[in-house]
Design a protein around this motif. Structure first.
Motif, PDB file in Angstrom:
ATOM      1  N   ASP A  11      33.589  35.132  47.038  1.00 29.55           N
ATOM      2  CA  ASP A  11      32.585  34.309  46.499  1.00 29.55           C
ATOM      3  C   ASP A  11      31.400  35.156  46.311  1.00 29.55           C
ATOM      4  OD1 ASP A  11      34.156  32.102  45.850  1.00 29.55           O
ATOM      5  OD2 ASP A  11      33.742  31.258  47.535  1.00 29.55           O
ATOM      6  N   PHE A  32      31.928  38.145  43.506  1.00 29.56           N
ATOM      7  CA  PHE A  32      32.553  37.652  42.129  1.00 29.56           C
ATOM      8  C   PHE A  32      32.255  36.423  41.710  1.00 29.56           C
ATOM      9  CE2 PHE A  32      35.635  40.790  43.683  1.00 29.56           C
ATOM     10  CZ  PHE A  32      35.657  41.602  42.744  1.00 29.56           C
ATOM     11  N   GLY A  33      31.436  35.260  42.590  1.00 30.30           N
ATOM     12  CA  GLY A  33      31.022  34.172  42.290  1.00 30.30           C
ATOM     13  C   GLY A  33      30.218  33.959  41.116  1.00 30.30           C
ATOM     14  N   GLY A  70      34.882  35.496  38.800  1.00 28.70           N
ATOM     15  CA  GLY A  70      34.639  34.596  39.972  1.00 28.70           C
ATOM     16  C   GLY A  70      34.677  33.096  39.284  1.00 28.70           C
ATOM     17  N   TYR A  91      38.759  43.218  43.792  1.00 34.24           N
ATOM     18  CA  TYR A  91      39.222  42.038  43.438  1.00 34.24           C
ATOM     19  C   TYR A  91      40.642  41.825  43.905  1.00 34.24           C
ATOM     20  CZ  TYR A  91      40.677  38.304  40.241  1.00 34.24           C
ATOM     21  OH  TYR A  91      41.324  37.072  39.686  1.00 34.24           O
TER      22      TYR A  91
END
Length: 121
Positions: free
Chosen positions: A74, A77-78, A83, A64
Motif C-alpha cells: 500500500d 503502490f497505493g 495499487g 510488485y
C-alpha cells in the motif's frame, strides 16, 4: 507554480522503492503490469536507449511481485494505477535479483569468471 506540487527528480536513482517512499517524482508505468501479464509470451526483452527507465521499471516489477514486499504494498503502490487495480499475481513470488553491471567484457575468460562470481554470490 504552487508550493508543494514540485517534486525532486530521482537523478541517478533507479530504485523504485526508494523513489516512491522518499517522494521523488515518478511517472506511473504500473499500468503495463497488466499488459505484461496478458501477454502469451512469458519471456520479455526490454530494449530502450540508455537512461530511459529500464532499471526503474524492473525494480518496480520486483517490488510488485516479491512476496517479501507484501507488507509495503500500500505504501509503494497505493496511489498508483496498479495499487487501485492489483492483479492476482501481486506479491506472489520469491524474487532472485542478479546485477550484471560491471562485468568484465573485455575477454571471454574475464566475462565467464565475473559472471560465475556474480551468480554464486
Amino acid at each position: 507554480m504552487t508550493p508543494g506540487l514540485c517534486k525532486q527528480l530521482p537523478s541517478g536513482n533507479s530504485d523504485f522503492r526508494d523513489i516512491i517512499l522518499n517522494g521523488y517524482a515518478y511517472i506511473d508505468k504500473t499500468r503495463f503490469i497488466e499488459e505484461l501479464e496478458k501477454e502469451s509470451n512469458r519471456n520479455h526483452f526490454f530494449v530502450r536507449p540508455r537512461k530511459f527507465g529500464k532499471s526503474t521499471f524492473l525494480t518496480m516489477l520486483r517490488n510488485y511481485y516479491d512476496i517479501n514486499t507484501k507488507d509495503e504494498f500500500d505504501q509503494m503502490f497505493g496511489n498508483l494505477y496498479i495499487g487501485k487495480h492489483p492483479t492476482r499475481e501481486r506479491n506472489g513470488y520469491a524474487i532472485m535479483e542478479f546485477d550484471f553491471s560491471g562485468l568484465n567484457t573485455s575477454s571471454e575468460k574475464g566475462f565467464v569468471e565475473d559472471f560465475s562470481q556474480a551468480v554464486h554470490t
